[in-house]
Scaffold this motif. Structure first.
Motif, short mmCIF file in Angstrom:
data_model
loop_
_atom_site.label_atom_id
_atom_site.label_comp_id
_atom_site.label_asym_id
_atom_site.label_seq_id
_atom_site.Cartn_x
_atom_site.Cartn_y
_atom_site.Cartn_z
N GLU A 94 27.76 -33.67 -139.62
CA GLU A 94 28.82 -33.00 -138.88
C GLU A 94 28.53 -31.51 -138.73
OE1 GLU A 94 32.55 -33.88 -140.68
OE2 GLU A 94 32.44 -36.03 -140.25
N SER A 95 27.95 -30.91 -139.76
CA SER A 95 27.58 -29.50 -139.70
C SER A 95 26.50 -29.28 -138.64
CB SER A 95 27.07 -29.05 -141.07
OG SER A 95 26.69 -27.69 -141.03
N ASP A 96 25.52 -30.19 -138.58
CA ASP A 96 24.47 -30.10 -137.56
C ASP A 96 25.07 -30.22 -136.16
OD1 ASP A 96 22.36 -29.66 -139.26
OD2 ASP A 96 21.75 -31.76 -139.38
N TYR A 97 26.04 -31.13 -136.04
CA TYR A 97 26.70 -31.30 -134.73
C TYR A 97 27.42 -30.02 -134.31
CZ TYR A 97 30.20 -32.65 -131.32
OH TYR A 97 30.99 -32.70 -130.20
N ARG A 98 28.16 -29.42 -135.26
CA ARG A 98 28.88 -28.18 -134.96
C ARG A 98 27.92 -27.06 -134.61
NH1 ARG A 98 33.16 -27.28 -132.60
NH2 ARG A 98 32.06 -25.60 -131.57
#
Length: 222
Positions: free
Chosen positions: A70-74
Protein backbone atom coordinates in the motif's frame (compact mmCIF):
# COMPACT_ATOMS: atom_id res chain seq x y z
CA UNK A 1 -36.31 -8.57 1.67
CA UNK A 2 -39.26 -9.90 -0.33
CA UNK A 3 -37.53 -9.11 -3.63
CA UNK A 4 -34.46 -11.02 -2.48
CA UNK A 5 -36.36 -14.03 -1.11
CA UNK A 6 -38.65 -14.33 -4.15
CA UNK A 7 -35.90 -13.40 -6.62
CA UNK A 8 -37.95 -10.68 -8.29
CA UNK A 9 -37.35 -7.02 -9.12
CA UNK A 10 -37.99 -4.58 -6.26
CA UNK A 11 -40.53 -2.71 -8.41
CA UNK A 12 -42.71 -5.84 -8.55
CA UNK A 13 -43.03 -6.11 -4.75
CA UNK A 14 -45.70 -3.38 -4.59
CA UNK A 15 -47.91 -5.44 -6.92
CA UNK A 16 -47.83 -8.57 -4.75
CA UNK A 17 -50.92 -9.62 -2.83
CA UNK A 18 -51.51 -12.17 -0.09
CA UNK A 19 -49.35 -13.34 2.79
CA UNK A 20 -46.09 -15.24 2.83
CA UNK A 21 -44.76 -17.87 5.20
CA UNK A 22 -41.04 -18.17 5.82
CA UNK A 23 -39.53 -21.22 7.53
CA UNK A 24 -36.03 -21.02 9.02
CA UNK A 25 -34.50 -24.43 8.38
CA UNK A 26 -30.92 -23.70 9.37
CA UNK A 27 -28.94 -21.18 11.42
CA UNK A 28 -25.18 -20.77 10.94
CA UNK A 29 -23.00 -19.24 13.61
CA UNK A 30 -19.33 -18.33 13.37
CA UNK A 31 -17.00 -18.87 16.32
CA UNK A 32 -13.35 -18.00 16.82
CA UNK A 33 -11.11 -20.98 16.19
CA UNK A 34 -9.08 -22.37 19.06
CA UNK A 35 -5.44 -21.31 18.71
CA UNK A 36 -3.51 -24.54 18.24
CA UNK A 37 -1.89 -26.88 15.73
CA UNK A 38 -5.17 -27.63 13.96
CA UNK A 39 -5.61 -23.92 13.18
CA UNK A 40 -1.96 -23.50 12.16
CA UNK A 41 -2.24 -26.40 9.71
CA UNK A 42 -5.49 -25.12 8.20
CA UNK A 43 -4.10 -21.63 7.63
CA UNK A 44 -0.52 -22.32 6.53
CA UNK A 45 -0.39 -26.01 5.66
CA UNK A 46 0.46 -29.04 7.70
CA UNK A 47 3.61 -28.63 9.77
CA UNK A 48 4.49 -25.20 8.34
CA UNK A 49 3.86 -23.46 11.70
CA UNK A 50 4.47 -25.29 14.97
CA UNK A 51 3.79 -22.74 17.72
CA UNK A 52 1.64 -19.75 18.57
CA UNK A 53 4.75 -17.57 18.47
CA UNK A 54 5.53 -18.67 14.89
CA UNK A 55 1.87 -18.18 13.99
CA UNK A 56 1.88 -14.57 15.23
CA UNK A 57 5.17 -13.90 13.43
CA UNK A 58 3.70 -15.11 10.14
CA UNK A 59 0.63 -12.92 10.61
CA UNK A 60 2.85 -9.90 11.42
CA UNK A 61 4.92 -10.54 8.29
CA UNK A 62 1.79 -10.65 6.14
CA UNK A 63 0.45 -7.42 7.65
CA UNK A 64 3.82 -5.72 7.10
CA UNK A 65 3.89 -6.91 3.48
CA UNK A 66 0.40 -5.53 2.88
CA UNK A 67 1.41 -2.15 4.31
CA UNK A 68 4.52 -2.17 2.13
CA UNK A 69 2.41 -2.78 -0.98
CA UNK A 70 0.00 0.00 0.00
CA UNK A 71 2.91 2.34 0.72
CA UNK A 72 4.37 1.60 -2.73
CA UNK A 73 0.98 2.32 -4.28
CA UNK A 74 0.71 5.66 -2.46
CA UNK A 75 4.27 6.51 -3.50
CA UNK A 76 3.47 5.72 -7.14
CA UNK A 77 0.32 7.87 -7.08
CA UNK A 78 2.27 10.82 -5.63
CA UNK A 79 5.20 10.31 -8.03
CA UNK A 80 2.82 10.08 -10.99
CA UNK A 81 1.11 13.32 -9.97
CA UNK A 82 4.43 15.13 -9.49
CA UNK A 83 5.87 14.00 -12.84
CA UNK A 84 2.70 14.87 -14.77
CA UNK A 85 2.78 18.36 -13.23
CA UNK A 86 6.49 18.81 -13.99
CA UNK A 87 6.39 17.47 -17.56
CA UNK A 88 3.65 19.88 -18.71
CA UNK A 89 2.80 17.76 -21.76
CA UNK A 90 0.47 19.32 -24.34
CA UNK A 91 -1.89 16.75 -25.84
CA UNK A 92 -3.55 16.71 -29.30
CA UNK A 93 -6.98 16.94 -27.66
CA UNK A 94 -9.23 16.78 -30.73
CA UNK A 95 -7.27 13.89 -32.25
CA UNK A 96 -7.46 11.89 -29.01
CA UNK A 97 -11.18 12.49 -28.72
CA UNK A 98 -11.74 11.19 -32.26
CA UNK A 99 -9.43 8.23 -31.57
CA UNK A 100 -11.35 7.28 -28.43
CA UNK A 101 -14.68 7.30 -30.27
CA UNK A 102 -13.28 5.28 -33.18
CA UNK A 103 -11.63 2.62 -31.02
CA UNK A 104 -14.35 2.24 -28.35
CA UNK A 105 -17.71 1.21 -29.70
CA UNK A 106 -19.32 1.78 -26.29
CA UNK A 107 -18.27 5.45 -26.18
CA UNK A 108 -20.19 8.20 -27.93
CA UNK A 109 -18.79 11.57 -28.96
CA UNK A 110 -20.95 13.24 -26.31
CA UNK A 111 -19.60 10.97 -23.56
CA UNK A 112 -16.00 11.60 -24.60
CA UNK A 113 -16.48 15.37 -24.68
CA UNK A 114 -18.13 15.31 -21.27
CA UNK A 115 -15.56 13.07 -19.53
CA UNK A 116 -12.34 13.78 -21.43
CA UNK A 117 -10.74 15.73 -18.59
CA UNK A 118 -10.78 12.47 -16.58
CA UNK A 119 -8.59 10.80 -19.22
CA UNK A 120 -6.07 13.57 -19.90
CA UNK A 121 -3.67 12.71 -17.06
CA UNK A 122 -3.88 9.01 -17.97
CA UNK A 123 -2.62 9.85 -21.47
CA UNK A 124 0.16 12.04 -20.05
CA UNK A 125 1.23 9.36 -17.58
CA UNK A 126 1.31 6.72 -20.31
CA UNK A 127 3.71 8.88 -22.32
CA UNK A 128 5.94 9.54 -19.29
CA UNK A 129 5.92 5.88 -18.24
CA UNK A 130 6.82 4.59 -21.70
CA UNK A 131 9.62 7.17 -21.94
CA UNK A 132 11.14 6.15 -18.59
CA UNK A 133 10.85 2.41 -19.30
CA UNK A 134 12.66 2.89 -22.61
CA UNK A 135 15.21 5.36 -21.22
CA UNK A 136 16.18 3.05 -18.34
CA UNK A 137 15.91 -0.09 -20.49
CA UNK A 138 13.39 -1.61 -18.06
CA UNK A 139 12.03 -4.86 -19.48
CA UNK A 140 9.80 -7.61 -18.12
CA UNK A 141 10.57 -11.27 -18.76
CA UNK A 142 7.95 -13.97 -19.18
CA UNK A 143 8.99 -15.46 -15.83
CA UNK A 144 8.48 -12.11 -14.07
CA UNK A 145 5.04 -11.65 -15.62
CA UNK A 146 4.16 -15.21 -14.54
CA UNK A 147 5.21 -14.40 -10.97
CA UNK A 148 2.88 -11.38 -11.05
CA UNK A 149 0.06 -13.65 -12.26
CA UNK A 150 0.81 -16.14 -9.46
CA UNK A 151 0.61 -13.29 -6.96
CA UNK A 152 -2.80 -12.35 -8.31
CA UNK A 153 -3.92 -15.98 -8.15
CA UNK A 154 -2.79 -16.29 -4.52
CA UNK A 155 -4.63 -13.08 -3.59
CA UNK A 156 -7.83 -14.50 -5.07
CA UNK A 157 -7.45 -17.71 -3.07
CA UNK A 158 -6.74 -15.72 0.10
CA UNK A 159 -9.99 -13.79 -0.32
CA UNK A 160 -11.70 -17.12 0.40
CA UNK A 161 -9.47 -17.79 3.41
CA UNK A 162 -7.14 -20.17 1.55
CA UNK A 163 -3.48 -19.25 1.99
CA UNK A 164 -1.66 -22.59 1.81
CA UNK A 165 -2.21 -23.12 -1.92
CA UNK A 166 0.05 -25.77 -3.52
CA UNK A 167 2.62 -24.32 -5.93
CA UNK A 168 1.37 -26.38 -8.89
CA UNK A 169 -2.17 -25.01 -8.36
CA UNK A 170 -0.87 -21.44 -8.47
CA UNK A 171 1.28 -22.20 -11.50
CA UNK A 172 -1.60 -23.71 -13.47
CA UNK A 173 -4.02 -20.93 -12.54
CA UNK A 174 -1.44 -18.27 -13.43
CA UNK A 175 -0.69 -19.87 -16.81
CA UNK A 176 -4.40 -20.08 -17.54
CA UNK A 177 -4.74 -16.32 -16.93
CA UNK A 178 -1.60 -15.63 -18.99
CA UNK A 179 -3.10 -17.55 -21.94
CA UNK A 180 -5.55 -14.68 -22.47
CA UNK A 181 -3.78 -11.84 -24.37
CA UNK A 182 -5.57 -9.03 -22.53
CA UNK A 183 -4.85 -10.54 -19.10
CA UNK A 184 -1.25 -11.30 -20.06
CA UNK A 185 -0.68 -7.68 -21.10
CA UNK A 186 -1.93 -6.50 -17.69
CA UNK A 187 0.60 -8.66 -15.84
CA UNK A 188 3.47 -7.40 -18.00
CA UNK A 189 2.35 -3.81 -17.33
CA UNK A 190 1.96 -4.49 -13.59
CA UNK A 191 5.49 -5.88 -13.32
CA UNK A 192 6.83 -3.02 -15.45
CA UNK A 193 5.30 -0.48 -13.07
CA UNK A 194 6.80 -2.32 -10.08
CA UNK A 195 10.23 -2.04 -11.67
CA UNK A 196 9.57 1.61 -12.48
CA UNK A 197 8.69 2.28 -8.82
CA UNK A 198 12.02 0.74 -7.80
CA UNK A 199 13.88 2.95 -10.29
CA UNK A 200 12.11 6.15 -9.20
CA UNK A 201 12.78 5.33 -5.53
CA UNK A 202 16.48 4.95 -6.33
CA UNK A 203 16.53 8.29 -8.15
CA UNK A 204 14.89 10.46 -5.47
CA UNK A 205 15.46 11.18 -1.80
CA UNK A 206 13.02 9.23 0.36
CA UNK A 207 11.98 10.58 3.76
CA UNK A 208 10.72 7.63 5.76
CA UNK A 209 8.20 8.44 8.48
CA UNK A 210 6.47 6.29 11.06
CA UNK A 211 2.75 7.02 11.35
CA UNK A 212 -0.25 5.42 13.02
CA UNK A 213 -2.38 3.01 11.01
CA UNK A 214 -5.21 5.57 11.07
CA UNK A 215 -3.03 8.31 9.55
CA UNK A 216 -1.63 5.88 7.03
CA UNK A 217 -5.13 4.84 5.97
CA UNK A 218 -6.16 8.47 5.45
CA UNK A 219 -3.03 9.06 3.37
CA UNK A 220 -3.72 5.93 1.33
CA UNK A 221 -7.27 7.13 0.60
CA UNK A 222 -6.15 10.51 -0.74
Amino acid sequence: ELASLLKIDKAEVAMLEGTFKCIISEVNMFENAAVGQELFDKVYGEGEVKSEEEFMERISEEIALNYERESDYRFMVDAREAMIKKAKIDLPIEFLKRWMVETNENLTEEQVNEDFDKYEDDFRWQLIKEHLLKQQDIKVSEEEALEAAKGMALNQYMQYGISNVPEDYLENYAREMMSKPEESRKFYEQKGEEKLIAYIKSAVKIDEKEVSSEKFRKLYEK
